[in-house]
Motif scaffolding. Structure first.
Motif, PDB file in Angstrom:
ATOM      1  N   GLN A 191       5.159   5.377   1.122  1.00 55.19           N
ATOM      2  CA  GLN A 191       4.030   4.465   0.968  1.00 55.19           C
ATOM      3  C   GLN A 191       2.699   5.201   1.047  1.00 55.19           C
ATOM      4  OE1 GLN A 191       5.075   1.631   4.039  1.00 55.19           O
ATOM      5  NE2 GLN A 191       5.707   0.124   2.526  1.00 55.19           N
ATOM      6  N   ILE A 192       2.651   6.245   1.878  1.00 57.40           N
ATOM      7  CA  ILE A 192       1.437   7.057   1.966  1.00 57.40           C
ATOM      8  C   ILE A 192       1.086   7.609   0.580  1.00 57.40           C
ATOM      9  CG2 ILE A 192       0.529   9.252   2.814  1.00 57.40           C
ATOM     10  CD1 ILE A 192       0.353   7.213   4.941  1.00 57.40           C
ATOM     11  N   LYS A 193       2.097   8.107  -0.120  1.00 56.60           N
ATOM     12  CA  LYS A 193       1.873   8.643  -1.467  1.00 56.60           C
ATOM     13  C   LYS A 193       1.542   7.523  -2.448  1.00 56.60           C
ATOM     14  CE  LYS A 193       4.932  12.648  -0.876  1.00 56.60           C
ATOM     15  NZ  LYS A 193       6.196  13.298  -1.316  1.00 56.60           N
ATOM     16  N   GLN A 194       2.253   6.391  -2.315  1.00 50.50           N
ATOM     17  CA  GLN A 194       2.032   5.270  -3.230  1.00 50.50           C
ATOM     18  C   GLN A 194       0.596   4.779  -3.184  1.00 50.50           C
ATOM     19  OE1 GLN A 194       4.532   1.886  -2.378  1.00 50.50           O
ATOM     20  NE2 GLN A 194       3.376   0.512  -3.708  1.00 50.50           N
ATOM     21  N   TYR A 195       0.016   4.746  -1.982  1.00 50.30           N
ATOM     22  CA  TYR A 195      -1.336   4.223  -1.822  1.00 50.30           C
ATOM     23  C   TYR A 195      -2.396   5.327  -1.802  1.00 50.30           C
ATOM     24  CZ  TYR A 195       1.153  -0.069  -0.673  1.00 50.30           C
ATOM     25  OH  TYR A 195       1.970  -1.173  -0.715  1.00 50.30           O
ATOM     26  N   HIS A 196      -1.981   6.553  -2.115  1.00 47.54           N
ATOM     27  CA  HIS A 196      -2.914   7.683  -2.246  1.00 47.54           C
ATOM     28  C   HIS A 196      -3.726   7.903  -0.964  1.00 47.54           C
ATOM     29  CE1 HIS A 196      -1.857   7.565  -6.478  1.00 47.54           C
ATOM     30  NE2 HIS A 196      -2.221   6.291  -6.529  1.00 47.54           N
ATOM     31  N   ILE A 197      -3.023   7.836   0.158  1.00 45.50           N
ATOM     32  CA  ILE A 197      -3.657   8.114   1.444  1.00 45.50           C
ATOM     33  C   ILE A 197      -3.428   9.587   1.765  1.00 45.50           C
ATOM     34  CG2 ILE A 197      -3.684   7.584   3.908  1.00 45.50           C
ATOM     35  CD1 ILE A 197      -2.661   4.780   3.192  1.00 45.50           C
ATOM     36  N   THR A 198      -4.495  10.350   1.802  1.00 46.36           N
ATOM     37  CA  THR A 198      -4.386  11.788   2.021  1.00 46.36           C
ATOM     38  C   THR A 198      -4.462  12.124   3.504  1.00 46.36           C
ATOM     39  OG1 THR A 198      -6.774  12.027   1.738  1.00 46.36           O
ATOM     40  CG2 THR A 198      -5.395  12.309  -0.223  1.00 46.36           C
ATOM     41  N   SER A 199      -4.080  13.345   3.838  1.00 46.69           N
ATOM     42  CA  SER A 199      -4.113  13.804   5.227  1.00 46.69           C
ATOM     43  C   SER A 199      -5.537  13.722   5.779  1.00 46.69           C
ATOM     44  CB  SER A 199      -3.607  15.243   5.305  1.00 46.69           C
ATOM     45  OG  SER A 199      -3.695  15.728   6.621  1.00 46.69           O
ATOM     46  N   GLY A 200      -5.659  13.185   6.973  1.00 46.64           N
ATOM     47  CA  GLY A 200      -6.966  13.074   7.605  1.00 46.64           C
ATOM     48  C   GLY A 200      -7.700  11.790   7.292  1.00 46.64           C
ATOM     49  N   THR A 201      -7.146  10.958   6.408  1.00 45.97           N
ATOM     50  CA  THR A 201      -7.788   9.679   6.086  1.00 45.97           C
ATOM     51  C   THR A 201      -7.619   8.700   7.245  1.00 45.97           C
ATOM     52  OG1 THR A 201      -7.373   9.963   3.722  1.00 45.97           O
ATOM     53  CG2 THR A 201      -7.852   7.740   4.476  1.00 45.97           C
ATOM     54  N   SER A 258     -10.800   2.122  -5.235  1.00 43.89           N
ATOM     55  CA  SER A 258      -9.910   3.207  -4.812  1.00 43.89           C
ATOM     56  C   SER A 258      -9.821   3.330  -3.292  1.00 43.89           C
ATOM     57  CB  SER A 258     -10.384   4.541  -5.402  1.00 43.89           C
ATOM     58  OG  SER A 258     -11.691   4.850  -4.941  1.00 43.89           O
ATOM     59  N   ASP A 259     -10.671   2.592  -2.584  1.00 41.59           N
ATOM     60  CA  ASP A 259     -10.717   2.699  -1.120  1.00 41.59           C
ATOM     61  C   ASP A 259     -10.091   1.510  -0.404  1.00 41.59           C
ATOM     62  OD1 ASP A 259     -12.265   5.156  -1.129  1.00 41.59           O
ATOM     63  OD2 ASP A 259     -13.937   3.913  -1.812  1.00 41.59           O
ATOM     64  N   VAL A 260      -9.914   0.395  -1.114  1.00 41.64           N
ATOM     65  CA  VAL A 260      -9.329  -0.808  -0.509  1.00 41.64           C
ATOM     66  C   VAL A 260      -7.965  -1.055  -1.144  1.00 41.64           C
ATOM     67  CG1 VAL A 260      -9.581  -3.279  -0.086  1.00 41.64           C
ATOM     68  CG2 VAL A 260     -11.604  -1.794  -0.078  1.00 41.64           C
ATOM     69  N   ILE A 261      -6.939  -1.092  -0.311  1.00 43.90           N
ATOM     70  CA  ILE A 261      -5.559  -1.255  -0.773  1.00 43.90           C
ATOM     71  C   ILE A 261      -5.124  -2.698  -0.547  1.00 43.90           C
ATOM     72  CG2 ILE A 261      -3.164  -0.518  -0.452  1.00 43.90           C
ATOM     73  CD1 ILE A 261      -4.423   2.090   0.813  1.00 43.90           C
ATOM     74  N   PHE A 262      -4.765  -3.388  -1.624  1.00 46.91           N
ATOM     75  CA  PHE A 262      -4.199  -4.734  -1.527  1.00 46.91           C
ATOM     76  C   PHE A 262      -2.683  -4.591  -1.653  1.00 46.91           C
ATOM     77  CE2 PHE A 262      -8.549  -5.504  -2.828  1.00 46.91           C
ATOM     78  CZ  PHE A 262      -8.911  -6.618  -2.091  1.00 46.91           C
ATOM     79  N   ALA A 263      -2.009  -4.581  -0.517  1.00 45.75           N
ATOM     80  CA  ALA A 263      -0.564  -4.332  -0.510  1.00 45.75           C
ATOM     81  C   ALA A 263       0.245  -5.572  -0.849  1.00 45.75           C
ATOM     82  CB  ALA A 263      -0.136  -3.788   0.851  1.00 45.75           C
ATOM     83  N   GLY A 264      -0.399  -6.759  -0.859  1.00 40.44           N
ATOM     84  CA  GLY A 264       0.314  -7.987  -1.171  1.00 40.44           C
ATOM     85  C   GLY A 264       1.224  -8.423  -0.034  1.00 40.44           C
ATOM     86  N   TYR A 265       1.998  -9.476  -0.308  1.00 43.47           N
ATOM     87  CA  TYR A 265       2.948  -9.949   0.706  1.00 43.47           C
ATOM     88  C   TYR A 265       4.048  -8.913   0.902  1.00 43.47           C
ATOM     89  CZ  TYR A 265       7.063 -12.026   2.670  1.00 43.47           C
ATOM     90  OH  TYR A 265       8.172 -12.230   3.440  1.00 43.47           O
TER      91      TYR A 265
END
Length: 388
Positions: A191-201, A258-265
């Motif tokens: 999921q980290i990769k899916q939502y493009h969350i990089t190290s240190g975010t 690109s900064d707000v992730i809407f992950a849905g239900y």
């Protein structure tokens, strides 16, 4: 008239009645109770006016709990739904009818009395979101209800002082959380990769329905301000609802897509708590928010608005921070404080986790519900007491 069984002869039949098969605070409580009540003592089934999420029916099927859909999808279907409910109460020989929220309390209480259900219960979960007409309906329903549970002390006081319930009818049973399940959250690398969350975010998160009442637009305003000072942050919103398009429009307007992730239900929210450095709940009204319990159990530092029972979970400056409703500037400052004081944030989360383990566990909620069931059944049928 339904006779109450002796404990030694057969199980007690309990029916939970709710507005719809969907996902929400009260619905989650019913699912947990249906799953964890003692199957040796109780035969549980769940009934709703209508189906909003078919996946909920499948979830109940997986845990072996029967469901009934009353099909009340429009006004002209209400008489048919009431007739079906009356038939269910008779055919299933219901001994305990537990009604959640306004209209189930009203229709369930009346139907229960018509069918002579031995124990009729209500459940109050809200503060500050209803009008006088609903108060009147609830007071009328309470005449036919033996006891009403409140999900927090705040909700209990609101029920007495604002709705007008009689004090002896109200009992507090706090919502509970599966501390073991949420206490073992870990970061999902996929999921980290899916939502493009990089190290240190630094990830600020929230879980709940995307409605105006939840105040997410103010969280977006606060996030926009915090990002000016701390650019390497993301906002993770887990849930769905009618405000989603408006929130997405805000993100497009201020170039935050690109900064707000809407992950849905998400059927399983535990992995998402493992991704959060901070949990924020900017609601305008709450009863006793399960999401704060989940965040506490998962060890996420918390910021919440001081509404409803939130202050019974988030003790200001002890287990988190409380802020005013609708104040995006104060929310932004609270987020900045948490980011810039990680040791203090960690201490808040440590204390919050200890508190939820001691006071708000799933086991405690189930035990207190079973104690309520046993006490009410015992009052209407003294022969149910254990024989030597």
């Amino acid at each position: 008239m339904v006779s109450v069984p002796r404990r030694s002869s057969r199980k007690i039949n309990a029916l939970f009645l709710i507005n719809s098969f969907t996902f929400g605070g009260a619905e989650n409580v019913i699912f947990q109770l249906a799953q964890h009540l003692d199957r040796q003592k109780y035969r549980v089934c769940v009934c709703a006016f209508r189906v909003k999420k078919k996946s909920v029916l499948e979830a109940y099927r997986r845990i072996g709990v029967r469901t009934f859909d009353l099909g009340m999808t429009a006004l002209h279907r209400i008489p048919f739904g009431i007739k079906k409910l009356l038939n269910i109460l008779r055919e299933e020989e219901i001994h305990i009818l537990y009604n959640f929220l306004t209209f189930p309390m009203l229709l369930g209480a009346v139907a229960g009395r018509i069918r002579h259900v031995p124990v009729i219960l209500g459940s109050e979960h809200t503060t500050g979101t209803e009008n006088r007409f609903r108060f009147m309906l609830k007071r009328f329903a309470a005449r036919f209800i033996d006891e009403i549970t409140a999900c927090s002390e705040t909700v209990r006081n609101y029920g007495i002082e604002t709705i007008g319930y009689l004090e002896p009818k109200l009992t507090v049973i706090y919502n509970g959380v599966d501390c073991a399940k949420f206490g073992q959250t870990s970061v999902d690398t996929g999921q980290i990769k899916q939502y493009h969350i990089t190290s240190g975010t630094y990830v600020i998160g929230s879980v709940g329905r995307l409605t105006a009442l939840k105040g997410y637009i103010f969280l977006l305003h606060a996030f926009r301000e915090v990002k000016k000072r701390h650019p390497n942050i993301k906002l993770l919103l887990v849930g769905d609802g009618e405000e989603k398009s408006e929130l997405q429009r805000f993100c497009r307007q201020y170039k935050l897509e690109s900064d707000v992730i809407f992950a849905g239900y998400q059927a399983r929210v535990e992995p998402f708590f493992g991704m959060m450095n901070l949990f924020a709940l900017p609601s305008f009204a709450e009863g006793f928010p399960v999401s704060l319990l989940e965040a506490s159990a998962a060890g996420a530092p918390m910021i919440a608005t001081d509404v409803g029972g939130s202050s019974e979970i988030v003790i200001h400056e002890e287990t988190g921070l409380l802020i005013k409703t609708g104040d995006s500037d104060q929310l932004a400052q609270a987020i900045i404080r948490m980011i810039e004081n990680p040791d203090q944030a960690a201490e808040f989360s440590r204390r919050a986790k200890k508190r939820v383990l001691e006071k708000f566990s799933l086991e405690r909620m189930v035990q207190e519900t079973e104690a309520l069931f046993d006490r009410r059944i015992g009052l209407c049928s003294p022969q149910l007491k254990e024989e030597p």
